[in-house]
Motif scaffolding. Structure first.
Motif, PDB file in Angstrom:
ATOM      1  N   SER A 183      -1.096 -18.649  36.194  1.00 13.40           N
ATOM      2  CA  SER A 183      -0.560 -18.139  34.931  1.00 13.40           C
ATOM      3  C   SER A 183       0.264 -16.876  35.163  1.00 13.40           C
ATOM      4  CB  SER A 183      -1.685 -17.886  33.924  1.00 13.40           C
ATOM      5  OG  SER A 183      -2.583 -16.922  34.422  1.00 13.40           O
ATOM      6  N   ARG A 214       5.075 -16.417  35.025  1.00 12.71           N
ATOM      7  CA  ARG A 214       5.805 -15.427  34.226  1.00 12.71           C
ATOM      8  C   ARG A 214       6.793 -14.605  35.054  1.00 12.71           C
ATOM      9  NH1 ARG A 214       0.590 -15.589  32.186  1.00 12.71           N
ATOM     10  NH2 ARG A 214       0.449 -16.006  29.972  1.00 12.71           N
ATOM     11  N   THR A 218       9.980 -13.659  37.336  1.00 12.35           N
ATOM     12  CA  THR A 218      11.363 -14.110  37.472  1.00 12.35           C
ATOM     13  C   THR A 218      11.734 -14.153  38.943  1.00 12.35           C
ATOM     14  OG1 THR A 218      12.156 -11.837  37.265  1.00 12.35           O
ATOM     15  CG2 THR A 218      12.035 -13.142  35.240  1.00 12.35           C
TER      16      THR A 218
END
Length: 194
Positions: free
Chosen positions: A38, A42, A44
């Motif tokens: 998780s 997120r 980048t």
């Protein structure tokens, strides 16, 4: 009166104890997988240590497949010892537990395999077990990357729902283990203060 320690000792040295040890080891591994998965979803591109986090996550996925294989072998040993003596009572409660555990085992396998599918679709030879390159289970196909990502995401979170159901079903065990952990921490703190 002396038979109680003998029975307890036999239980502690049994295949059941090994099974429960593997259970908690895999629970810890899946906790790490959920947290890293998780978290890295997120991040980048260009984020420091992103690729290392992906490599670690994939290594943990490969590790749980190996642990699952070991766990199934020990489970078969436990079943053999238990059910050769007497068959289970096929009560509705036993059937619910059996069904839930069967689904948990299927998800324990499906989550990492769907991760391999996602990863192999993206790029060939990119799943490693802590540095050791593993053979591809699926061919590279960039058209399937989004499908692989979606399948891995949904299977993982459905698995999490079943883990929560399992935890609720075993709530007495969870509370007992939490009390043991609290006592361990208190005893450890007391030994440090002496």
């Amino acid at each position: 009166m002396n038979s109680v320690p003998v029975v307890r000792k036999a239980r502690l040295n049994s295949a059941f104890k090994r099974l429960m040890s593997i259970h908690w080891l895999m629970a810890a591994c899946y906790l790490v997988l959920f947290v890293t998965g998780s978290g890295m979803a997120r991040l980048t591109r260009g984020t420091p240590f992103r690729s290392e986090l992906y490599d670690f996550h994939k290594s943990m996925g490969a590790l749980v497949v190996a642990l699952l294989t070991w766990r199934i072998l020990v489970l078969l040993q436990v079943w053999w010892r238990k059910y050769t003596k007497h068959l289970p009572k096929f009560t509705p409660e036993w059937q619910r537990k059996f069904f839930l555990h069967t689904l948990l085992y299927l998800f324990m396998f499906a989550v990492p395999v769907s991760g391999f599918f996602f990863s192999n679709s993206y790029r060939s030879n990119n799943v490693r077990l802590f540095g050791l390159t593993l053979p591809d289970l699926f061919p590279q196909n960039s058209d399937l990357v989004d499908l692989g990502r979606s399948i891995h995401f949904w299977i993982a979170y459905i698995f999490l729902v079943f883990i929560i159901l399992h935890t609720l079903q075993q709530w007495k065990v969870v509370r007992a283990n939490w009390r043991r952990f609290q006592c361990f921490v208190m005893n450890w703190k007391q030994s440090k203060s002496i």
